[in-house]
Design an enzyme around this catalytic site. Structure first.
Site, short mmCIF file in Angstrom:
data_model
loop_
_atom_site.label_atom_id
_atom_site.label_comp_id
_atom_site.label_asym_id
_atom_site.label_seq_id
_atom_site.Cartn_x
_atom_site.Cartn_y
_atom_site.Cartn_z
CG ASP A 95 -1.71 1.24 1.40
OD1 ASP A 95 -2.07 1.85 0.37
OD2 ASP A 95 -2.01 1.64 2.54
CG ASP A 97 -2.22 6.11 2.02
OD1 ASP A 97 -2.90 6.70 1.16
OD2 ASP A 97 -2.70 5.42 2.94
CG ASP A 292 0.62 1.14 6.03
OD1 ASP A 292 1.33 0.64 6.93
OD2 ASP A 292 -0.57 1.44 6.19
#
Lengths: 385, 345
Positions: A95, A97, A292
């Site tokens: 992930d 972000d 992440d």
């Protein structure tokens, strides 16, 4: 969010799913996955399972939730409580972000609200509220083209590492825009499906450039090698050695035309081991992908289902067939331009489909549906009576 | 089965191979035969193997008479198994694994590849071209590497500090071999666990009694250790500091703090009181979460403290010199205490 706004959003999401239900992607091994969703009343429902994609679509259409999630792992019994599910393995997911990257644009569009005294301001969330010194500060992140481009660059770096170092075919890396702030990369059926948390954690450190040692470049604290230059990597070397070399070469004054072995030797001789180590650590972090760690290492995670709407933005979690050319604020738009009147509380400037909106402050305004839903979902506006 | 020819010396070096078992079977010797004076040297060597494991944690390689080396291995296993002490089983397996490791380090490449493929089911590929500044002899897949290397806590074993390309990790022979010590150890342990002790001649029983006396159990680590907050590891101290300052403690810091305190025996109420200062304190939610971690709610599993490696990954390691070589914050007090106890003695 007021009742009227949440009813409105649910209705719009239902209309959307009614027309696009087939666009929701069914994960592989669907029977073995856990599903979950969040309602517009912010109630989280988990531990659901479906026999096939038809059942899944029917449920999504019926509930039209704020957000729909699926487990990246597969289980013996996905609908049982977590400790009874029986973990069998899981996709390998990453992930990225935008709100974890320090893009300079964030100070222009991020917003925070103090939960104690109510003070709010556009800019990066402070540690303490300047007014009441409270620390309960809620952050609203709005992504713009600039920080989403930064997130995309991280995704491209990650793809490069997965392809070159891990030997994963590009076609086997499923890349998605997350529907809000970044990108999800997922690899199904890899060697790593059954990898435990420790293995996943080491891979996180690998792709994000953590804990790289100068010893891996061939030098140590005590080194005074005559042939130091032979130990340092060239730009064409494989893996992290080459990656560090290419980064340092990029940083160099291009007129100098020094090869990387020479750059590293000069640096080591000039600053000594300790500072060399710091410079190399910095180079590794910059050349790695900022991800992440929890999403990759937590094997019980649920992630947004591809092809569904993000409750905060009304944008789609959308597959990126060609990441380089993907433009999230155009390609992931789900709603059209029908005008709708909303009362905006306080919103920074944002843009969708190359049209700029805002900033707005305490005003009633007619907006195209996509922009209205973008604000309503983030609780920055409500439906006009 | 290994597909290249193995000589008597190979079997002596690696007596855990099935081929070594076949060699002994072909000799058709009973335990009574072995206990005869003709085989005195075998018994002596078997006893020595176990003694070396107890005293120096490493069995030597005695290759003057390969036959004795082959025959003494199963006898040593019988002695260890018959002593019926768990700690002796693990100590012996470890010491034999180190012996094997030393032989493997100088072994011919084709035999190494065979042993890895057949015994350990790891596809080792010989490398001929140079890919980095140092020469690597072998490559294995990243997953085969990581499954083993994540047991080691030194940073040089992290994947990022290895030569990696196209799904493979490149290794020198000593690195490849260090990687599988644990598995050789497990192989020997499994042999010991499966073994049924036969009727033993009297001479064996005396040796077993002697070995049992010489192998005291290791010091036990007690469950509840009273650790005062100034003796907490730096990461736990950092978490507490953030809470005291009323700053928001990140998720991983909370998980660390709670698991650490639960595991050193602090009560749910004591832990709750720490969080009450947190800016977003919600008594109901915090109580549930702490009880969940303590194994009183939900899955009823008491969570252990995350390892130092995991904390590094999540950016919550505040290592100091005192951490020395611990792998888990829970070892911080305990290992240091043990050391100072030893010194006092």
């Amino acid at each position: 969010m007021d009742k009227k706004t949440s009813i409105f959003l649910k209705k719009k999401f239902k209309e959307y799913y009614f027309r696009h239900i087939e666009a929701i992607e069914s994960p592989s091994r669907i029977k073995e996955r856990e599903f979950g969703y969040m309602t517009f009343d912010r109630i989280m429902i988990r531990h659901i399972s479906f026999q096939n994609s038809g059942d899944m679509q029917a449920r999504i259409l019926k509930e039209s939730p704020n957000s729909v999630y699926y487990s990246t792992s597969f289980y013996e019994e996905p609908s049982l409580p977590m400790h009874e599910k029986g973990w069998k393995g899981g996709d390998f997911t990453f992930d990225i972000d935008a709100d974890t990257l320090s893009s300079p644009c964030r100070k222009d569009h991020d917003k925070w609200i103090c939960r104690i005294c109510g003070m709010q301001q556009v800019g990066i969330k402070p540690k303490k509220c300047p007014s009441c010194k409270g620390t309960r500060i809620h952050e609203i992140n709005i992504a713009c083209g600039i920080c989403l481009d930064d997130a995309k660059n991280e995704a491209i770096k990650l793809q490069d590492i997965l392809i070159n170092d891990f030997g994963i075919q590009k076609a086997n890396i499923d890349t998605f825009f997350s529907g809000s702030m970044g990108y999800h990369l997922s690899i199904a059926n890899s060697d790593f499906a059954e990898a435990n948390q420790a293995v996943r954690s080491d891979i996180v450190d690998y792709v994000s450039g953590q804990a790289f040692l100068p010893e891996s470049l061939g030098v140590s604290r005590k080194s005074s090698y005559e042939n130091m230059i032979d130990r340092f990597p060239s730009e064409s070397e494989k893996g992290w050695r080459g990656r560090i070399a290419r980064y340092l070469k990029d940083q160099q004054n291009r007129e100098k035309h020094m090869d990387t072995q020479m750059i590293l030797t000069e640096l080591f001789q000039k600053v000594g081991y300790r500072k060399f180590k710091l410079a190399i650590e910095e180079a590794a972090k910059k050349s790695g992908a900022t991800i992440d760690p929890a999403v990759t290492t937590d094997i019980h995670r649920i992630l947004r289902l591809p092809g569904t709407l993000h409750g905060k933005t009304g944008l789609l979690k959308k597959r990126c067939k060609n990441l380089e050319n993907f433009s999230p604020l155009d390609d992931a738009i789900a709603f059209g331009s029908d005008p709708i009147k909303v009362i905006v509380d306080d919103s920074p400037q944002f843009s969708l489909m190359e049209e700029q909106f805002g900033p707005f402050k305490s005003e009633s305004i007619e907006l195209p549906m996509m922009a209205a839903i973008y604000l309503l979902g983030q609780d920055m506006a409500k439906v006009d009576e | 089965m290994i597909s290249i020819d193995l000589g008597q010396e190979d079997l002596a070096k690696y007596p855990f191979l099935d081929e070594a078992g076949d060699y002994i079977k072909a000799r058709d010797l009973s335990l009574v035969d072995i206990s005869q004076p003709d085989f005195n040297r075998v018994i002596r060597r078997a006893r020595q193997r176990v003694l070396q494991a107890i005293r120096s944690r490493e069995v030597s390689g005695e290759m003057d008479t390969p036959e004795i080396e082959i025959l003494s291995f199963p006898i040593a296993l019988i002695l260890v198994k018959a002593a019926n002490l768990d700690h002796l089983i693990s100590r012996y397996s470890h010491a034999e694994a180190i012996r094997v490791e030393k032989f493997l380090e100088d072994e011919r490449e084709d035999l190494i590849v065979e042993i890895f493929r057949n015994i350990l089911k790891i596809n080792v590929i010989l490398v001929t071209s140079k890919i980095s500044f140092s020469k690597h002899n072998y490559k294995i897949s990243i997953i085969d590497y990581l499954r083993r290397a994540t047991r080691f806590h030194e940073l040089q074993w992290k994947l990022i500090n290895r030569t990696v390309d196209d799904g493979n990790v490149y290794l020198k022979s000593n690195e490849l071999i260090r990687l599988i010590r644990q598995e050789i150890e497990s192989k020997i342990q499994d042999k010991l666990k499966e073994m049924v002790v036969p009727q033993l001649p009297q001479s064996f029983i005396k040796t077993i009694q002697e070995l049992s006396i010489l192998s005291p159990p290791p010091p036990k680590l007690t469950g509840k250790v009273n650790i005062s907050p100034d003796k907490y590891p730096p990461c736990v101290k950092a978490a507490l500091d953030l809470l005291k300052k009323g700053e928001n403690l990140p998720h991983y810091g909370r998980f660390l703090l709670t698991t650490y305190l639960v595991n050193i025996g602090e009560s749910v109420d004591e832990i709750m009181s720490l969080y009450s200062r947190s800016p977003d304190f919600n008594e109901r939610i915090t109580k549930y979460q702490v009880e969940h971690i303590a194994g009183l709610k939900g899955g009823r599993v008491k969570y252990t403290c995350p390892s130092c490696r995991t904390l590094i990954t999540h950016g919550f390691c505040f290592k100091t010199k005192e951490c020395n070589k611990i792998r888990n914050p829970l070892q911080f007090g305990v290992k240091t205490n043990l050391k100072s106890n030893k010194k006092r003695k």
